[in-house]
Design a protein around this motif. Sequence first.
Motif, PDB file in Angstrom:
ATOM      1  N   ILE A 215       7.242  -1.840   5.705  1.00 20.49           N
ATOM      2  CA  ILE A 215       8.230  -0.817   6.050  1.00 20.49           C
ATOM      3  C   ILE A 215       7.886   0.426   5.247  1.00 20.49           C
ATOM      4  N   ASP A 216       7.593   1.512   5.980  1.00 18.97           N
ATOM      5  CA  ASP A 216       7.175   2.769   5.365  1.00 18.97           C
ATOM      6  C   ASP A 216       8.406   3.621   5.036  1.00 18.97           C
ATOM      7  N   ASP A 217       8.274   4.462   4.025  1.00 19.65           N
ATOM      8  CA  ASP A 217       9.346   5.395   3.647  1.00 19.65           C
ATOM      9  C   ASP A 217      10.657   4.660   3.413  1.00 19.65           C
ATOM     10  N   PHE A 218      10.568   3.486   2.818  1.00 22.09           N
ATOM     11  CA  PHE A 218      11.756   2.662   2.651  1.00 22.09           C
ATOM     12  C   PHE A 218      12.826   3.401   1.854  1.00 22.09           C
TER      13      PHE A 218
ATOM     14  N   ALA B 288       4.939   1.605  -4.422  1.00 23.51           N
ATOM     15  CA  ALA B 288       5.612   2.860  -4.760  1.00 23.51           C
ATOM     16  C   ALA B 288       4.754   4.014  -4.263  1.00 23.51           C
ATOM     17  N   GLU B 289       5.340   4.866  -3.412  1.00 20.53           N
ATOM     18  CA  GLU B 289       4.611   5.985  -2.829  1.00 20.53           C
ATOM     19  C   GLU B 289       4.750   7.232  -3.692  1.00 20.53           C
ATOM     20  N   GLY B 290       3.755   8.085  -3.661  1.00 21.52           N
ATOM     21  CA  GLY B 290       3.878   9.413  -4.273  1.00 21.52           C
ATOM     22  C   GLY B 290       3.922   9.400  -5.787  1.00 21.52           C
TER      23      GLY B 290
END
Length: 291
Positions: A181-184, A238-240
Amino acid sequence: SAKRHGRNHDRRFRPSLEVAGDRQLAMVNDLRRALAQGDQLELYYQTQHRLKDGDMVGLEALLRWRHPELGMVSPGDFIPLAERHGLMTALGNWVIERAVAQLASWYAGGMPRVPIWVNISALQLIQGDLEARLATALARHRMPARMLGLELTESVLLDERAGDISPRLEALRAKGHPIAIDDFGTGYSSMAYLKRLPIDKLKLDRAFIRALPEDVADAAIVSAVLAMAEGLGLEVVAEGVETQAQRDFLVAHGCPITQGFLFARPEPAEAIEARYLKAASSAALKSSSTT
Ligand code: C2E
Ligand code: MG
Ligand code: MG
Ligand code: MG
């Protein structure tokens, strides 16, 4: 281009909204041409790293469009356009084919054997023959489905046009595709689907990472999501992640995987290769000289 010039000439006679619409149509035509020719489109790759040891454990494929006049157009700008004008399935199919071809070339070429993750738009699930496309591309390049991860946003999961997507996700997962799941955390969703849907990973949106560790609310949300995901048996990416302080917070709270500018930016395939093939061959040299 003479045509576009003609349109510009008419600009002063039109309400501004229509001019904007006109420019959009020109962009759509350009995108259609880019798809037909293929050489303006490219996949960049951003590495994902296990926090414990820094190892590269996956790569996300990110679409790039090098427009002949406008230069690099951001996917945030042209993907919505493709969706509105019926080009998303073709674009998505192009991405799948390229990513699987890259996977096969890296597999044979001595790169670390980690999955490539592709972003899947809602429309690919609604209109496209996604399952068949994936299967065909993988068969053509003799790659296993477990090496091609699928990233879907919460809004995709909740898009009513897609109907109940859980059987389709089950089918994709049964083939072996890992699903993230992206941008959770950014969608307006209930958490019930985490229980119901076959999911392997949550990609925690960078909106929650940005102000770490100072922002008390974000710190609370991130540590709660990490604890919840662990309880559910889901891996968190963890993105970004951009700073050492963010990284330290994530390590302290048991986040397994990160993706962000601190580790690497999205890069052309050759740049990734240059880094990892060199590392692999020097490791091989080292081990052969000690035996
Ligand atoms: P996404 O899937 O959430 O991809 C991550 C985005 O975050 C990428 O932007 C990446 O460059 C950016 N990013 C990564 N690390 C950092 C960081 O440390 N700081 C900051 N500020 N940004 C970071 P990009 O490449 O511009 O893509 C934007 C979005 O466009 C993607 O978000 C995805 O939703 C969509 N997209 C890209 N390629 C495709 C594709 O092939 N198909 C579909 N359907 N959507 C795509
Ligand atoms: Mg993504
Ligand atoms: Mg994301
Ligand atoms: Mg995003």
